[in-house]
Structure formats: structure tokens, C-alpha cells
Enzyme design. Sequence first.
Site, short mmCIF file in Angstrom:
data_model
loop_
_atom_site.label_atom_id
_atom_site.label_comp_id
_atom_site.label_asym_id
_atom_site.label_seq_id
_atom_site.Cartn_x
_atom_site.Cartn_y
_atom_site.Cartn_z
N ASP A 30 -45.52 6.96 -5.18
CA ASP A 30 -44.35 7.83 -5.25
C ASP A 30 -43.07 7.00 -5.27
OD1 ASP A 30 -45.68 10.21 -5.31
OD2 ASP A 30 -45.51 10.62 -3.17
N TYR A 65 -52.59 1.22 3.69
CA TYR A 65 -51.20 1.67 3.77
C TYR A 65 -50.67 1.51 5.18
CZ TYR A 65 -52.05 4.05 -0.68
OH TYR A 65 -52.37 4.33 -1.99
N ASP A 111 -42.55 14.44 2.82
CA ASP A 111 -41.91 13.15 3.11
C ASP A 111 -40.41 13.35 3.23
OD1 ASP A 111 -40.88 13.31 0.53
OD2 ASP A 111 -42.20 11.78 -0.30
N ARG A 127 -49.41 11.53 2.83
CA ARG A 127 -48.50 12.63 3.21
C ARG A 127 -49.27 13.82 3.78
NH1 ARG A 127 -45.75 14.46 -1.67
NH2 ARG A 127 -47.26 13.25 -2.87
#
Length: 311
Positions: A80, A108, A122, A215
Amino acid sequence: MTLSLCAWQQESMAAVNNVTLPKLQSLNGIFAIFKKQGPTSADVLNTLKHKLLKEAGAVNQNPRKRKKQALKLGHGGTLDSNASGVLVVGIGEGTKMLTTMLAGSKKYTAVGELGKATDTLDSTGSVVQEMSYDHITREAFEENLKEFIGEIMQVPPLYSALKKDGKRLSVLLKQGHKVEAKPARPVTVYNLTLQDFNPPLFTLDIECGGGFYVRSLVDDLGKALSSCAHVRELTRTKQGQFTLEEHVLREERWNFQDISQSLHPCPEPTSQQNNSKKGKPQGKPAQPSSGSASGDHNCNSTEGTSGDHND
């Protein structure tokens, strides 16, 4: 006149660097670059393409133009715009190998915020809910994390690169269309640890398989804790064999020499693959695939739309 001068400057630069377009086009393989927070993965790929073509002295007024591509680039697994970290790139024949060469887990680091939920899950979205988080202890947080390890069912975010009728869900939402959530699907979490807990902020280290959305994890975790949460920051630290510490090229190293030195070459095709190519009918050109590979290992060209991903 300006265009001619620009072309002359590019040719002069190419002569100094001894990089030609055929030399650039001879590169075949995959490598990793650092995607900073802000631009989309497609924007980053176009910047990389422009830098390489400029170094080779090739005038490229429209890097998104499909026909007669001077340089073939693609990326495996979208990040993203709000995320940063490892973005794996295929060049030349490497664009066809992204799916097979990126087998394995991804890692991550995510910074989440308790007490606020957003429509995008987010920090780029609008706050749609606020709840108390004072009751959440580190012990309770870590206990709830155990429920999200292993194979779990996960609903992808509405704001994502997933598509309906050929259009991204995120684009449809921004255009005011009503979009239904995609059904929950199985995803795998190999490791999930709480690195820092300083309410309302917390930091997670995540190792997962394809098709997983960080997310969605943070949103589900907030609900499990009788509160809500969203992702503040997200960094991909590993994709396949490529790690943030050892393999990524920062933007100042997006040049022919550094890329050629860090390139993982494509495996030699087997005799069976060669024979199957020879056996294809020659009367009709092959049609490009309209579908994408499963998970987030899609090969996305500089002209194409992004596929499934993990943000």
C-alpha cells in the site's frame, strides 16, 4: 529543441556510464528495492523504469504506455502507499518468474493504535469509531495474539487491490459505489509477537503466508480486545529470500551496475519447458493472461494494476 537537447543529454550520460538500451534489456532476473512510504507500488516501479531508461539514454515520454515496451519490469506483491519496505522486482524474463521465485513467507513490522477504527483500517482513512482501551493489559494482549497464529479465517479489507467486475474495490468505494466485503478466506500466520506495548500504541512482528492482510489482523485484534484498532505504520521486512537488512536497493542505487550485481538470475528452462514452447502453434499469437496468480506473488507490470497483497 528542448526534446532534442534532453535526448542528447541522456545519450551523453549513457556514453559516460557505458550503458546502452540493449545492455539494459539483457538483464533477466529478480531483485529487491526499498519502497518508501507515500507512492504506490506502481509509481515506484515507474520511477525505477524511468531512471534506468534515462541512464541508458533512451527517451521514454510515457512510461505507462503498453505498446513496444523498451524495458519490461514487474513487481511481486503490492505494498500500500502508506507502507514501506521490501518490494521485489522482476526485470526481463524475471517478470515471469516472480510467482515461483518468491515462494515462502513474508515478514512485517506493524505499529498499531488502540481505541480508534478507520474505514481503511489504517491511518490514511477517516475515524469511524472510538472506544476505550484502558482495560487492555500487556498480558491480555499477548493472550489474544495466540488466537491469530496458525491457519485462520480472515476477511480482506474493503479498501484493497482486490477486484469486482475488473475494478479495484478501493476505486469503487472512492467513486461512491456500494461494495460488499469479500468472504473470509483461510490464511496462515507462522509467527506473531508483541514487540512493544505502550498504549494506545503497540508494535507487532508478523510472519505470514500469501493473501494475508496486516490491516485486517489489527482490526480483528482490536475487536477481540473489546476495543478497536488500526495500523499506524507498516514495514515489510522480508519477502521470499529477500530481506530489508541484506538485499534491498535504496533509490540512490537504482542503476544498472548495482542492479546487475544484486540480480538473482532466472533458472534455466528445463528441456520439457523448451519443448512445450516449441510445440505451441505459431499461427496465432499467445493471448496475455487475464487472471492473477493466487496469494500476493502476482507479477504486476508497470502498466498493469496491482494484485492481491498483505497490507
